[in-house]
Design an enzyme around this catalytic site. Structure first.
Site, PDB file in Angstrom:
ATOM      1  N   ASP A  17      16.914 -25.422  -1.753  1.00 50.72           N
ATOM      2  CA  ASP A  17      18.222 -25.186  -1.121  1.00 50.72           C
ATOM      3  C   ASP A  17      18.913 -26.474  -0.685  1.00 50.72           C
ATOM      4  O   ASP A  17      19.680 -26.477   0.273  1.00 50.72           O
ATOM      5  CB  ASP A  17      18.088 -24.250   0.106  1.00 50.72           C
ATOM      6  CG  ASP A  17      17.414 -22.958  -0.244  1.00 50.72           C
ATOM      7  OD1 ASP A  17      17.666 -22.442  -1.340  1.00 50.72           O
ATOM      8  OD2 ASP A  17      16.625 -22.468   0.581  1.00 50.72           O
ATOM      9  N   LYS A  20      21.297 -28.429  -4.962  1.00 48.95           N
ATOM     10  CA  LYS A  20      21.136 -28.926  -6.341  1.00 48.95           C
ATOM     11  C   LYS A  20      22.172 -28.307  -7.281  1.00 48.95           C
ATOM     12  O   LYS A  20      22.668 -28.979  -8.176  1.00 48.95           O
ATOM     13  CB  LYS A  20      19.739 -28.591  -6.884  1.00 48.95           C
ATOM     14  CG  LYS A  20      18.617 -29.315  -6.192  1.00 48.95           C
ATOM     15  CD  LYS A  20      17.281 -28.946  -6.799  1.00 48.95           C
ATOM     16  CE  LYS A  20      16.892 -27.500  -6.567  1.00 48.95           C
ATOM     17  NZ  LYS A  20      16.676 -27.110  -5.174  1.00 48.95           N
ATOM     18  N   GLY A  44      18.108 -19.882  -6.543  1.00 47.53           N
ATOM     19  CA  GLY A  44      19.457 -19.354  -6.365  1.00 47.53           C
ATOM     20  C   GLY A  44      20.418 -20.509  -6.237  1.00 47.53           C
ATOM     21  O   GLY A  44      20.341 -21.274  -5.295  1.00 47.53           O
ATOM     22  N   HIS A  45      21.264 -20.662  -7.227  1.00 50.13           N
ATOM     23  CA  HIS A  45      22.232 -21.757  -7.198  1.00 50.13           C
ATOM     24  C   HIS A  45      23.619 -21.204  -6.944  1.00 50.13           C
ATOM     25  O   HIS A  45      24.062 -20.302  -7.641  1.00 50.13           O
ATOM     26  CB  HIS A  45      22.251 -22.489  -8.545  1.00 50.13           C
ATOM     27  CG  HIS A  45      21.087 -23.389  -8.735  1.00 50.13           C
ATOM     28  ND1 HIS A  45      20.770 -23.936  -9.944  1.00 50.13           N
ATOM     29  CD2 HIS A  45      20.194 -23.854  -7.864  1.00 50.13           C
ATOM     30  CE1 HIS A  45      19.695 -24.693  -9.800  1.00 50.13           C
ATOM     31  NE2 HIS A  45      19.333 -24.649  -8.547  1.00 50.13           N
ATOM     32  N   GLN A 227      13.723 -25.121  -6.691  1.00 51.38           N
ATOM     33  CA  GLN A 227      12.946 -25.287  -5.449  1.00 51.38           C
ATOM     34  C   GLN A 227      12.929 -26.768  -5.038  1.00 51.38           C
ATOM     35  O   GLN A 227      13.895 -27.464  -5.294  1.00 51.38           O
ATOM     36  CB  GLN A 227      11.524 -24.714  -5.600  1.00 51.38           C
ATOM     37  CG  GLN A 227      11.482 -23.192  -5.712  1.00 51.38           C
ATOM     38  CD  GLN A 227      11.682 -22.681  -7.115  1.00 51.38           C
ATOM     39  OE1 GLN A 227      11.116 -23.197  -8.077  1.00 51.38           O
ATOM     40  NE2 GLN A 227      12.482 -21.657  -7.291  1.00 51.38           N
TER      41      GLN A 227
HETATM   42  P1  IMP Z   1       8.129 -17.561  -4.464  1.00 52.22           P
HETATM   43  O1  IMP Z   1       8.605 -18.725  -5.276  1.00 52.22           O
HETATM   44  O2  IMP Z   1       9.070 -16.373  -4.525  1.00 52.22           O
HETATM   45  O3  IMP Z   1       6.717 -17.201  -4.748  1.00 52.22           O
HETATM   46  O4  IMP Z   1       8.156 -18.013  -2.923  1.00 52.22           O
HETATM   47  C1  IMP Z   1       7.271 -18.987  -2.394  1.00 52.22           C
HETATM   48  C2  IMP Z   1       7.975 -19.870  -1.372  1.00 52.22           C
HETATM   49  O5  IMP Z   1       8.984 -20.630  -2.011  1.00 52.22           O
HETATM   50  C3  IMP Z   1       8.684 -19.084  -0.259  1.00 52.22           C
HETATM   51  O6  IMP Z   1       8.621 -19.846   0.930  1.00 52.22           O
HETATM   52  C4  IMP Z   1      10.121 -19.017  -0.743  1.00 52.22           C
HETATM   53  O7  IMP Z   1      11.016 -18.849   0.317  1.00 52.22           O
HETATM   54  C5  IMP Z   1      10.236 -20.385  -1.375  1.00 52.22           C
HETATM   55  N1  IMP Z   1      11.254 -20.470  -2.422  1.00 52.22           N
HETATM   56  C6  IMP Z   1      11.169 -20.031  -3.696  1.00 52.22           C
HETATM   57  N2  IMP Z   1      12.289 -20.304  -4.370  1.00 52.22           N
HETATM   58  C7  IMP Z   1      13.102 -20.949  -3.530  1.00 52.22           C
HETATM   59  C8  IMP Z   1      14.401 -21.533  -3.667  1.00 52.22           C
HETATM   60  O8  IMP Z   1      15.033 -21.528  -4.737  1.00 52.22           O
HETATM   61  N3  IMP Z   1      14.899 -22.146  -2.558  1.00 52.22           N
HETATM   62  C9  IMP Z   1      14.197 -22.223  -1.388  1.00 52.22           C
HETATM   63  N4  IMP Z   1      12.993 -21.689  -1.220  1.00 52.22           N
HETATM   64  C10 IMP Z   1      12.439 -21.058  -2.282  1.00 52.22           C
END
Ligand code: IMP
Length: 439
Positions: A17, A20, A44-45, A227
């Site tokens: 977040d 990017k 999520g962009h 991420q």
């Molecule tokens: P997962 O990727 O859904 O398995 O989530 C694992 C961790 O990564 C959690 O803390 C999510 O909130 C975090 N996370 C996954 N994708 C994103 C992203 O695009 N932005 C911020 N945090 C993310």
């Protein structure tokens, strides 16, 4: 011959977040290809273009430029149903998706992966990871366990059925025995995915060849990380991480190229810090400052809508991210959000058990106990959201930026002062100035 100067990897250098999407969208104007190499629709962009707001999950920001190829690399996990929905939404708004290419080696997120993800979280209770619930971890786990389905399987529905028939009995057994979940009927699952298989098949190809050819022809390739460094499966705040390698070095294996294909790594850092989900966060501010940053910065998740945890910029993390990514440049986003604060803090070290720590700790138990040591900087009152050059920024903002680059040990090349493409400052004579066609 591949031209390494033509490829740029962009990665998040905090907990995701970082903004990017905006940075990639801006730089994609001068790219021929934008390639994702890891993650899935957990990303999520948000891209703002005039009055238009686009929320993208799988699809790279390059899709908004008609001449740009958007590529989903082999290191990704793809939910076919969600991807089709994303394509439909873009097309409804007049955006062509004809240039989307999907690696045949990318793994598929299936309905049962989401069931596992959500059930695992429920079983972990207060020790939950705080995942996005999109099935990311279980899909990567099945890839490693060699029982995944891949995008290439979608190109022939009989192969898709055969592959599913090989793995479904085991999945159903696990779902029933371990999760008390009824399981899936093979034919019903095939019918659920048939329309997506038909729609996505023409886009499935050998993206490794495509990328290598593009680079050989001198085309510009932007690798889009999802991420951030601290969510990396190895180097992040394990177990509160995602399930892929989010660092710049993953761009090669996640897209089918060798390590010599990239030389430039841009780390995106928010001018403060946020995180969603559980896990340690030393500079978190659960008081007024955190609330102020959340309100001013609109800090709510694009994928889940969850309020983000907020705090000050952490230079220990910036240095760590610079090292594990091999960063060559920084993009600082949301600098405008800090306007009107009297003073601004930067965490320059941690205090833990009477010791001062300057490097990101190895032990997450230790990180949990770390308290930030702050250096205090003067704020500025001016609205900087229309400033177009570094020289026109208030003196205090310039000092803050200089401190960030000195502490991270990497030069700042881009500064974002608002969500719109126009609210972007590029440092003159930097690599990015060249990328954008300037000096
Ligand atoms: P997962 O990727 O859904 O398995 O989530 C694992 C961790 O990564 C959690 O803390 C999510 O909130 C975090 N996370 C996954 N994708 C994103 C992203 O695009 N932005 C911020 N945090 C993310």
């Amino acid at each position: 011959m591949m031209n390494r100067a033509n490829s740029l990897v962009i990665v998040g250098a905090q907990w995701g977040d970082e903004g990017k999407g905006k940075v990639i969208d801006y730089l994609a104007a001068n790219a021929d290809v934008v390639a994702r190499f890891q993650g899935g629709d957990n990303a999520g962009h948000t891209v703002v273009y005039g009055a238009n707001i686009f929320k993208l999950h799988h699809i790279p920001s390059g899709i908004l430029y008609p001449g740009c190829i958007s590529l989903l690399g082999n290191g990704m996990v793809i939910n076919p149903l969600v991807l089709v929905d994303e394509l439909n939404k873009l097309e409804k708004r007049g955006i062509s998706t004809a240039n989307l290419r999907i690696s045949g080696k990318a793994h598929l997120i299936m309905a049962y992966h989401q069931v596992y993800d959500q059930a695992n979280e429920a079983l972990l209770g207060e020790n939950k990871i705080g995942t996005t619930g999109r099935g990311i971890g279980p899909a990567y786990a099945d890839k490693a366990l060699r029982r995944g389905l891949r995008a290439i399987d979608m190109t022939d529905i009989d192969c898709f059925r055969d592959r599913l028939a090989q793995v479904l009995p085991l999945q159903n057994r696990l779902l029933k025995d371990a999760y008390n979940y009824p399981g899936y009927d093979l034919e019903q699952l095939v019918e659920l995915y048939r329309p997506a298989c038909e729609r996505l098949s023409p886009m499935v190809t050998d993206t490794s060849i495509l990328l290598a050819d593009q680079l050989s022809e001198g085309k510009k390739v932007l690798f889009e990380g999802a991420q951030g460094a601290l969510l990396d499966i190895d180097h992040g705040t394990y177990p509160f991480v995602t399930s892929s390698s989010t660092v710049a070095g993953a761009a090669g294996p996640g897209s089918g190229l060798g390590p010599r294909s990239t030389a430039r790594m841009l780390g995106v850092l928010k001018a403060y810090t946020t995180r969603v989900g559980e896990g340690p966060f030393p500079s978190e501010d659960e008081g007024e400052t955190g609330d102020h940053l959340r309100d001013q910065g609109g800090e709510y998740g694009t994928t889940t809508g969850r309020p983000r945890r907020c705090g000050w910029f952490d230079a220990v993390i910036a240095r760590y991210a610079a090292r594990i990514n091999g960063l060559t440049g920084l993009a600082i986003t949301k600098l405008d959000v800090l306007s009107s604060l009297e003073t601004i803090n930067i965490a320059v070290a941690y205090e833990c058990g009477g010791k001062t720590i300057k490097e990101f700790p190895l032990s997450m138990a230790e990180l949990q106990l770390c308290k930030p040591v702050y250096e205090v900087f003067s704020g500025w009152d001016e609205d900087i959201s229309r400033v177009g050059s570094i020289t026109d920024l208030p003196g205090a903002a310039k000092l803050y930026l200089e401190a960030m680059e000195e502490m991270a040990g990497v030069p700042v090349e881009l500064i974002s002062v608002g969500p719109d493409r126009a609210q972007t400052i590029i440092k003159p004579r930097s690599y990015l100035a060249g990328w954008c066609g300037g000096g």
